[in-house]
Design a protein around this motif. Structure first.
Motif, mmCIF file in Angstrom:
data_model
loop_
_atom_site.group_PDB
_atom_site.id
_atom_site.type_symbol
_atom_site.label_atom_id
_atom_site.label_comp_id
_atom_site.label_asym_id
_atom_site.label_seq_id
_atom_site.Cartn_x
_atom_site.Cartn_y
_atom_site.Cartn_z
ATOM 1 N N VAL A 253 0.817 -1.215 0.000
ATOM 2 C CA VAL A 253 0.000 0.000 0.000
ATOM 3 C C VAL A 253 0.855 1.272 0.000
ATOM 4 O O VAL A 253 0.397 2.328 0.442
ATOM 5 C CB VAL A 253 -0.987 0.017 1.195
ATOM 6 C CG1 VAL A 253 -1.969 -1.135 1.097
ATOM 7 C CG2 VAL A 253 -0.250 -0.009 2.525
ATOM 8 N N THR A 254 2.091 1.163 -0.516
ATOM 9 C CA THR A 254 3.022 2.296 -0.462
ATOM 10 C C THR A 254 2.392 3.597 -0.957
ATOM 11 O O THR A 254 2.399 4.618 -0.257
ATOM 12 C CB THR A 254 4.278 1.983 -1.302
ATOM 13 O OG1 THR A 254 4.634 0.626 -1.096
ATOM 14 C CG2 THR A 254 5.422 2.894 -0.922
ATOM 15 N N GLY A 255 1.847 3.563 -2.170
ATOM 16 C CA GLY A 255 1.318 4.785 -2.785
ATOM 17 C C GLY A 255 0.133 5.355 -2.019
ATOM 18 O O GLY A 255 0.024 6.575 -1.827
ATOM 19 N N LYS A 256 -0.744 4.478 -1.561
ATOM 20 C CA LYS A 256 -1.920 4.928 -0.796
ATOM 21 C C LYS A 256 -1.490 5.510 0.547
ATOM 22 O O LYS A 256 -2.058 6.494 1.030
ATOM 23 C CB LYS A 256 -2.882 3.759 -0.566
ATOM 24 C CG LYS A 256 -3.647 3.335 -1.814
ATOM 25 C CD LYS A 256 -4.649 2.250 -1.465
ATOM 26 C CE LYS A 256 -5.254 1.606 -2.695
ATOM 27 N NZ LYS A 256 -5.965 2.548 -3.582
ATOM 28 N N MET A 257 -0.479 4.906 1.126
ATOM 29 C CA MET A 257 0.011 5.391 2.426
ATOM 30 C C MET A 257 0.594 6.800 2.270
ATOM 31 O O MET A 257 0.310 7.699 3.079
ATOM 32 C CB MET A 257 1.087 4.432 2.954
ATOM 33 C CG MET A 257 1.790 4.896 4.211
ATOM 34 S SD MET A 257 3.021 3.692 4.756
ATOM 35 C CE MET A 257 4.252 3.852 3.452
ATOM 36 N N VAL A 258 1.375 7.006 1.211
ATOM 37 C CA VAL A 258 1.950 8.333 0.962
ATOM 38 C C VAL A 258 0.817 9.336 0.780
ATOM 39 O O VAL A 258 0.816 10.437 1.359
ATOM 40 C CB VAL A 258 2.875 8.306 -0.281
ATOM 41 C CG1 VAL A 258 3.319 9.716 -0.657
ATOM 42 C CG2 VAL A 258 4.088 7.421 -0.018
ATOM 43 N N SER A 259 -0.164 8.937 0.002
ATOM 44 C CA SER A 259 -1.317 9.787 -0.252
ATOM 45 C C SER A 259 -2.028 10.138 1.068
ATOM 46 O O SER A 259 -2.366 11.299 1.325
ATOM 47 C CB SER A 259 -2.243 9.027 -1.198
ATOM 48 O OG SER A 259 -3.413 9.727 -1.406
ATOM 49 N N ALA A 260 -2.232 9.129 1.930
ATOM 50 C CA ALA A 260 -2.910 9.357 3.210
ATOM 51 C C ALA A 260 -2.113 10.326 4.085
ATOM 52 O O ALA A 260 -2.672 11.231 4.704
ATOM 53 C CB ALA A 260 -3.106 8.029 3.935
ATOM 54 N N LEU A 261 -0.795 10.140 4.111
ATOM 55 C CA LEU A 261 0.055 10.994 4.960
ATOM 56 C C LEU A 261 -0.018 12.457 4.497
ATOM 57 O O LEU A 261 -0.031 13.379 5.310
ATOM 58 C CB LEU A 261 1.502 10.498 4.948
ATOM 59 C CG LEU A 261 1.733 9.170 5.688
ATOM 60 C CD1 LEU A 261 3.076 8.562 5.324
ATOM 61 C CD2 LEU A 261 1.642 9.372 7.204
ATOM 62 N N LYS A 262 -0.084 12.642 3.180
ATOM 63 C CA LYS A 262 -0.190 14.008 2.655
ATOM 64 C C LYS A 262 -1.534 14.611 3.030
ATOM 65 O O LYS A 262 -1.622 15.767 3.444
ATOM 66 C CB LYS A 262 0.019 14.007 1.140
ATOM 67 C CG LYS A 262 1.464 13.719 0.755
ATOM 68 C CD LYS A 262 1.719 13.794 -0.741
ATOM 69 C CE LYS A 262 3.209 13.520 -1.004
ATOM 70 N NZ LYS A 262 3.541 13.486 -2.422
ATOM 71 N N LYS A 263 -2.575 13.802 2.917
ATOM 72 C CA LYS A 263 -3.910 14.300 3.251
ATOM 73 C C LYS A 263 -4.037 14.594 4.747
ATOM 74 O O LYS A 263 -4.718 15.529 5.152
ATOM 75 C CB LYS A 263 -4.965 13.277 2.829
ATOM 76 C CG LYS A 263 -5.140 13.214 1.323
ATOM 77 C CD LYS A 263 -6.526 12.735 0.924
ATOM 78 C CE LYS A 263 -6.886 13.151 -0.484
ATOM 79 N NZ LYS A 263 -5.881 12.665 -1.477
ATOM 80 N N ILE A 264 -3.384 13.795 5.559
ATOM 81 C CA ILE A 264 -3.410 14.029 7.003
ATOM 82 C C ILE A 264 -2.794 15.387 7.322
ATOM 83 O O ILE A 264 -3.200 16.062 8.267
ATOM 84 C CB ILE A 264 -2.676 12.872 7.734
ATOM 85 C CG1 ILE A 264 -3.608 11.666 7.830
ATOM 86 C CG2 ILE A 264 -2.193 13.282 9.120
ATOM 87 C CD1 ILE A 264 -2.948 10.401 8.350
ATOM 88 N N GLY A 265 -1.840 15.785 6.515
ATOM 89 C CA GLY A 265 -1.301 17.133 6.695
ATOM 90 C C GLY A 265 0.180 17.228 7.012
ATOM 91 O O GLY A 265 0.662 18.280 7.433
ATOM 92 N N PHE A 266 0.903 16.140 6.821
ATOM 93 C CA PHE A 266 2.357 16.224 7.007
ATOM 94 C C PHE A 266 2.930 17.141 5.931
ATOM 95 O O PHE A 266 2.497 17.099 4.773
ATOM 96 C CB PHE A 266 2.996 14.836 6.919
ATOM 97 C CG PHE A 266 2.727 13.977 8.130
ATOM 98 C CD1 PHE A 266 3.455 14.164 9.298
ATOM 99 C CD2 PHE A 266 1.721 13.009 8.114
ATOM 100 C CE1 PHE A 266 3.199 13.388 10.427
ATOM 101 C CE2 PHE A 266 1.465 12.229 9.229
ATOM 102 C CZ PHE A 266 2.200 12.416 10.393
ATOM 103 N N ASP A 267 3.886 17.973 6.309
ATOM 104 C CA ASP A 267 4.436 18.924 5.350
ATOM 105 C C ASP A 267 5.339 18.253 4.334
ATOM 106 O O ASP A 267 5.479 18.731 3.218
ATOM 107 C CB ASP A 267 5.209 20.010 6.102
ATOM 108 C CG ASP A 267 4.264 20.829 6.968
ATOM 109 O OD1 ASP A 267 3.365 21.463 6.395
ATOM 110 O OD2 ASP A 267 4.405 20.808 8.203
ATOM 111 N N SER A 268 5.956 17.165 4.749
ATOM 112 C CA SER A 268 6.827 16.463 3.827
ATOM 113 C C SER A 268 6.759 14.973 4.132
ATOM 114 O O SER A 268 6.909 14.566 5.285
ATOM 115 C CB SER A 268 8.254 16.985 4.000
ATOM 116 O OG SER A 268 9.007 16.673 2.871
#
Lengths: 596, 155
Positions: A253-268
């Motif tokens: 789920v690498t790509g989905k996880m990255v997507s989720a982290l961005k949506k959660i609001g991590f700056d990077s």
């Protein structure tokens, strides 16, 4: 194979191998018997009794997990006697269990709660004994919280700590109604020989052993407009996170996880895998330097075999149990900590940020990483290099809290810089992976050629065997590595601390003659880490492992030294492996804890 | 090497370092030291290559393997149901009054410890107690006061 035994369970004829338990025989024909103390990774205890069944001709009910089948046996799993007994057992367990379920961290993921729900336990046949006990909660450890008021004394944790980890920090103490799961002299887990590996947590059926969570702290950092929040994700998280979000075991789920982290609001959103590649550069060079000193310069002070240092549970174990071998441990910090320090130095500079503003968060399959991040040595940037460590499970909680439908998220790519990685890095997540990644790079350094294995897959270091030994013969070296010509490099890989202990005992007694040892504290390596989704067992580990290797195969670059961001960071910042900067930031030292 | 470590090492050499040696070693240490100190348990663990917690787990199971320092004379009052019916409560009260300590405590001069114990096999002659290894049965408050006086005057 033993003899085949025929028996009847609920009227169905079942044929199984001699020695199979009634429980597993029933599983074969899709009859589910409830269990609590039973765990497929552990020896049978038979102490919770919730798996009782009726055996024709027997006077009493039988614990199906602890009773092997016999020829002609007739078993009934659904009779009035069985149902009443199970219900009473669950009620008795609940009478001693602090059933504050709605306020419990394990709410929704508790085996006792599920059983109570299944059996619709609504009456109060037994007195609530919890207020009569003086239960304690131990929350001094940065990794593990132990709450005795939730404990049902199934002893899965005790068996885990002894059989899988050979640590035995948790034991059964006292007797009768006073019996409890305890540590040495009832001390905090923070003050005893505990490696913080969290294997007890992933096997606790209730909320008696849980990770110390930092979810609120991370949300607060994200909501703070003055903070720049950087997140890194460990290799093993991407093949397990989906399990906590209604996806299959071992789904990538690498790509989905990255997507989720961005949506959660991590700056990077960056990748620990980058630091894994960096670890290979540093650790590979360290190994070759040690070999050169030993073989060419005949330096007797060089400690060989060199042992990996990525697993903080392993580090604490060796600090307690084999301090005489601390100089054998690679001085390389773990990828998490390398990443942390670079976040607050190199990354801060590159992004023109004040490191004091940066909050560095890591997502790890591990509870020991929480302890590691707290170690006083891990402040080389002048700040706490990694501020908060979240487990795979905690990230899943955040994703749910953020209201994201994980399955439908698009696949996104990691940010840059420090987001690029290789197949060699992702396999850090599985036992044998660090060895394979190191060999891919070191062999090529020495010979100028790729490792002599089809498709770079070093099969002998793979698999779930507890201890794996491999030898690689080095031939046709480049001129500067002539001293290694014809040398056979002996390696060993161990996962699970019980296996690690065996290897170390062989090293100590002189029985083994290794050059390089990879050790991971958790069974299976990080894919089986104490911070991974519950349940974790041998079958699930296989699926996560397959996913990791699939991820490796799918990567365009599969060798750490070819990661362009690694090349760049050496050019721009670190200069060279084992150089001055690298010593300052990327290497560490260890503590003899044997007196504790 | 400290005295305790030395003692444990000698015991391990005598009884062996298998798990089965744990009980005799624990018993021997209690006999010599009156209780199992943290240092003693840690050293036993080291000698037997088991965890200190495992030593503690075993020791805590047995009421006669003390993990707290005890007085010179350890009084263990039988707490069986028969003792209860035959007036154990009265006996305990007398002891507490006479020694000025509660159950579980030790006198400040480290002379007496007062504990309860499971059935010690004198159910036909309850109430009963043990002082170290000597049993006293068919107890009354008067008898108790005399016994304690006797022990006090021994020193």
């Amino acid at each position: 194979m033993g003899n085949i035994i025929k028996l009847k369970i609920d009227g169905i004829v079942v044929s199984v191998v001699e020695g199979t338990s009634i429980l597993n025989a029933a599983k074969n024909v899709n009859i589910k018997i409830p269990t609590l103390c039973y765990h497929p990774d552990l020896c049978v205890a038979g102490n919770c009794r919730v798996c009782v069944v009726e055996q024709e001709g027997a006077r009493t009910l039988t614990a199906s997990c602890a009773t092997p089948v016999s020829e002609g046996m007739v078993i009934n799993t659904n009779t009035v006697k069985v149902r009443t007994a199970r219900k009473h057992i669950i009620e008795l367990l609940l009478s001693e269990h602090n059933s504050e379920c709605t306020k419990c961290y394990k709410n929704g993921n508790c085996e006792l709660q599920s059983l109570a729900a299944e059996y619709k336990i609504t009456n109060e046949n037994f007195i609530d004994l919890v207020p009569l006990h003086n239960y304690t909660i131990d929350n001094f450890s940065p990794s593990i919280i132990k709450n005795n008021s939730k404990c049902i004394r199934c002893q899965r944790c005790v068996r885990t700590c002894e059989q899988l980890q050979s640590v035995s920090a948790l034991v059964v103490a006292h007797k009768g109604e006073h019996m409890k799961i305890s540590t040495f002299l009832e001390k905090s887990l923070f003050d005893v020989v505990c490696t913080n590996c969290g294997q007890c947590i992933i096997r606790c059926p209730v909320g008696a052993l849980i990770e110390k969570n930092y979810i609120e702290e991370v949300w607060n950092a994200i909501y703070d407009p003055n903070k720049h929040v950087v997140v890194q994700t460990a290799p093993a998280v991407r093949v397990a996170l989906g399990e906590d979000l209604d996806m299959r075991h071992g789904e990538i789920v690498t790509g989905k996880m990255v997507s989720a982290l961005k949506k959660i609001g991590f700056d990077s959103v960056l990748d620990t895998d980058f630091a894994a590649d960096l670890t290979i550069m540093e650790e590979g060079t360290e190994l070759l330097t040690r070999l050169k000193k030993a073989l060419v310069e005949n330096d007797k002070t060089v400690a060989l075999p060199m042992i990996t240092s990525c697993s903080p549970g392993w580090i604490k174990f060796i600090e307690h149990e084999f301090p005489q071998f601390l100089s054998n441990v690679s001085t390389c910090k773990s990828p998490q900590q390398m990443f942390g320090v670079l976040t607050k130095t190199y990354y801060a500079k590159k992004r023109n940020l004040d490191p004091a503003q940066i909050v560095s968060v890591s997502i790890m399959p591990c509870t020991a990483k929480k302890f590691e991040a707290d170690r006083p040595e891990m402040r080389s940037s002048g700040y706490k290099d990694v501020d908060y460590v979240l487990t795979t499970r905690e990230l899943a909680v955040m994703i749910k809290q953020a209201g994201l439908d994980f399955r439908s998220l698009p696949e996104e790519k990691y940010d840059s810089f420090m987001g690029q990685s290789t197949g060699a890095a992702v396999i850090f997540g599985v036992s044998g992976g660090v060895m394979e990644a190191a060999l891919r790079t070191a062999y090529e350094f020495i010979t100028g050629r790729e490792v002599p294995f089809t498709n770079l897959e070093i099969k002998p270091v793979r698999g779930m065997e507890g201890v794996k030994e491999t030898s690689v013969k080095i031939e046709r070296t480049l001129p500067e590595w002539r001293f290694l010509e014809g040398v056979t490099l002996n390696t060993a890989i161990a996962h699970g601390l019980a296996n690690a202990k065996k290897v170390m005992q062989n090293v100590a007694s002189g029985k083994a003659n290794y050059h390089f040892i990879e050790i991971m504290a958790c069974p299976g390596g990080c894919i089986g880490g104490g911070g991974q989704p519950i349940p974790t067992n041998a079958e699930i580990l296989m699926k996560r492992s397959e996913a990791i290797y699939m991820e490796d195969t799918g990567m365009p670059i599969r060798k750490s030294h070819e990661n362009p961001e690694i090349v760049q960071i050496y050019n721009e910042f670190i200069e060279k492996p084992l150089g001055q900067k690298s010593h300052e930031l990327l290497h560490t030292n260890y503590i003899d804890r044997s007196e504790k | 090497m400290t005295e305790i470590k030395e003692m444990v090492k000698i015991l391990a050499e005598k009884h062996g370092r298998e798990r089965g040696a744990l009980m005799p070693i624990l018993q021997a240490v209690v006999e010599k030291q009156n209780f199992l100190s943290e240092e003693a348990m840690t050293e036993i663990a080291r000698q037997l290559d088991i965890s200190a917690a495992q030593v503690y787990g075993t020791a805590s199971f047995y009421s006669f393997l003390d993990i707290k320092p005890r007085g010179k004379y350890v009084i263990r009052v039988c707490k069986s149901i028969i003792a209860e019916m035959k007036g154990k409560k009265e006996i305990l009260k007398t002891l507490e009054n006479s020694l000025k300590i509660k159950v579980g405590q030790t006198t400040p001069d480290r002379m007496f410890s007062l504990l309860e114990t499971n059935d010690i096999g004198w159910s036909d002659q309850e109430p009963s107690l043990l002082i170290n290894e000597t049993p006293y049965t068919n107890l009354t408050s008067e008898k108790i006061i005399n016994i304690i006086h006797e022990y006090r005057s021994k020193n």
